[in-house]
Scaffold this active site. Structure first.
Site, PDB file in Angstrom:
ATOM      1  CE  LYS A   1      19.324  11.903 -52.345  1.00 59.78           C
ATOM      2  NZ  LYS A   1      20.677  11.431 -51.948  1.00 59.78           N
TER       3      LYS A   1
ATOM      4  CD  GLU B   1      11.623  15.088 -48.405  1.00 62.56           C
ATOM      5  OE1 GLU B   1      10.536  15.340 -48.977  1.00 62.56           O
ATOM      6  OE2 GLU B   1      12.389  14.173 -48.777  1.00 62.56           O
TER       7      GLU B   1
ATOM      8  CB  SER C   1      25.133   6.180 -54.559  1.00 58.19           C
ATOM      9  OG  SER C   1      25.866   6.487 -53.382  1.00 58.19           O
TER      10      SER C   1
HETATM   11  C1  LIG Z   1      21.019  10.566 -50.853  1.00 60.84           C
HETATM   12  C2  LIG Z   1      22.188   9.739 -51.142  1.00 60.84           C
HETATM   13  C3  LIG Z   1      22.267   8.388 -50.708  1.00 60.84           C
HETATM   14  C4  LIG Z   1      21.232   7.749 -49.840  1.00 60.84           C
HETATM   15  O1  LIG Z   1      19.967   7.601 -50.376  1.00 60.84           O
HETATM   16  P1  LIG Z   1      19.374   6.218 -50.875  1.00 60.84           P
HETATM   17  O2  LIG Z   1      17.931   6.542 -51.081  1.00 60.84           O
HETATM   18  O3  LIG Z   1      19.584   5.200 -49.802  1.00 60.84           O
HETATM   19  O4  LIG Z   1      20.085   5.868 -52.120  1.00 60.84           O
HETATM   20  C5  LIG Z   1      23.372   7.636 -51.089  1.00 60.84           C
HETATM   21  N1  LIG Z   1      24.368   8.157 -51.820  1.00 60.84           N
HETATM   22  C6  LIG Z   1      24.335   9.446 -52.239  1.00 60.84           C
HETATM   23  C7  LIG Z   1      25.484   9.954 -53.027  1.00 60.84           C
HETATM   24  C8  LIG Z   1      23.249  10.275 -51.910  1.00 60.84           C
HETATM   25  O5  LIG Z   1      23.239  11.547 -52.336  1.00 60.84           O
END
Ligand SMILES: *Cc1c(COP(=O)(O)O)cnc(C)c1O
Length: 396
Positions: free
Chosen positions: A91, A113, A379
């Site tokens: 993010k 948000e 992610s």
């Molecule tokens: C917010 C988040 C997601 C989901 O958001 P996407 O917009 O689909 O990437 C996935 N993994 C983590 C670690 C997150 O914080």
């Protein structure tokens, strides 16, 4: 295969996206689109962004060959380590971009948000760094549930605005943040948390997240001299997945697989698999696949990973599914939890519950397709989930 990489002038990818908002906001959003399109060609902007990504966020994140996991399941599994970024997930890539955009546009404040608080923390971080005010809208219930992230946002200097309408969670927080933004757009920029919302937000967030795929493709080539057979990523709103997919979008022999949360099951309300079970509809000012009943009322989504439980999904994914460039599969809560422990125990990497969905699917793929090369977008890291997962295990 002819793939539209950018939306058309009305903000559509195929049948999805657009601007289902009133005329005033449309004008303002189109102005943001124009500014953004200019800035992304501006050398100073690009240099500043790249500087922050490298020296502040810690990019490039490595691609790591998960040797133990690979040996155990029979395919070659590689991880793109977005968990190693500052603030612990992908993010920060778009939060830094959005805050820099706000600054360049002469805005004083960022409005955002947040549900679980991850986007809120990343936004508050970027705002602190760039000297912007930061208003974070959050449902009253989420404020209680997500205390550690709320504390972090406050330490970082953000104002938390408690939303007390409706279910008092993410959907209402988005509604109220939009209303606030309408009153303050002259001095503030809205910073959305995924590739969702009205045009141009999906396009902007996609641009900032595409760094993941750009790095991953060249790192993968350097490591293996070839391209992956599969690229696997979890899909909430769709930003980390689009970020890695874009690096391989023209490599037609690389299969792109988005993994949606099946939660507790297939029934409406039990999952957050919008691409799998959703029907075309409008949510938060854009068209996409939405989880809704026969009458078209939008239902709350559910997943054990709170970062994935959004009832809509980015328009670009709806389009990639339509043209069959990407496939979308599901993983339920239990398999995600198992993968959370499996990666922790075999590789010493504790993944976010969101990312655990992608890891779980990669393990299933590996069992079926021996000797293939699978690249997983990890992610985020799982520090935020440790307490929850242990309690969940005990109560099962
Ligand atoms: C917010 C988040 C997601 C989901 O958001 P996407 O917009 O689909 O990437 C996935 N993994 C983590 C670690 C997150 O914080």
């Amino acid at each position: 295969m002819n793939i539209n990489k950018l939306p058309n002038k009305d903000g559509f990818f195929g049948a999805y996206g657009g601007q289902y908002i009133d005329e005033d906001l449309k004008k303002e959003f189109n102005k943001i689109a124009d500014e953004f399109n200019k800035l992304k060609e501006d050398k100073n902007f690009i240099n500043e962004l790249n500087y922050l990504l490298k020296y502040y966020a810690g990019r490039p994140s490595p691609v790591y060959f998960a040797k133990n996991l690979s040996k155990k399941y029979g395919a070659e599994i590689y991880l793109k380590r977005e968990d190693l970024n500052h603030t612990g997930a992908h993010k920060i890539n778009h939060s830094l971009g959005e805050a820099l955009l706000a600054k360049k546009m002469g805005k004083k404040k960022i409005i955002a948000e947040t549900g679980a608080g991850q986007h809120g923390v990343a936004t508050a971080t970027a705002a602190a760094l760039l000297g912007l005010e930061c208003d974070i809208y959050m449902g009253e219930i989420d404020i209680i549930k997500e205390k550690p992230n709320v504390d972090k946002m406050r330490i970082l200097g953000a104002n938390i605005i408690s939303v007390k309408s409706g279910q008092k969670t993410l959907k209402e927080a988005v509604d109220e943040a939009f209303i606030a933004y309408k009153n303050e757009y002259k001095t503030a920029l809205y910073a959305i948390g995924s590739i969702v919302g009205p045009h141009p937000f999906p396009m902007i967030v996609e641009y900032f997240q595409s760094i993941i795929g750009k790095e991953a493709r060249s790192q993968f080539l350097e490591l293996t001299n070839t391209l992956p057979d599969y690229v696997v990523a979890c899909v909430g709103g769709g930003s980390n997945s689009i970020g890695i997919f874009n690096g391989f979008i023209d490599d037609i022999n690389t299969n792109l697989i988005g993994v949606e949360p099946l939660g507790k099951g297939e029934k409406l309300g039990q999952n957050a698999a919008s691409l799998t079970y959703g029907k075309d509809g409008v949510i938060h000012g854009f068209k996409c696949k939405v989880l809704q009943d026969e009458k078209g009322s939008i239902k709350d989504a559910y997943s054990i990973a709170s970062g994935l439980d959004y009832p809509g999904v980015g328009p670009k994914h709806c389009y990639l599914k339509d043209i069959k460039r990407a496939q979308y599969k599901t993983i339920d809560d239990k398999k995600a939890i198992d993968a959370f422990f499996e990666l922790s125990k075999t590789e010493g990497i504790i993944p976010a519950l969101e990312s655990s969905h992608a890891v779980a699917y990669a393990i299933e793929l590996a069992k079926k397709h021996k000797n293939k090369k699978i690249l997983v977008n990890l992610s985020g890291r799982g520090d935020k989930d440790v307490e929850f997962v242990l309690n969940y295990k005990i109560s099962q």
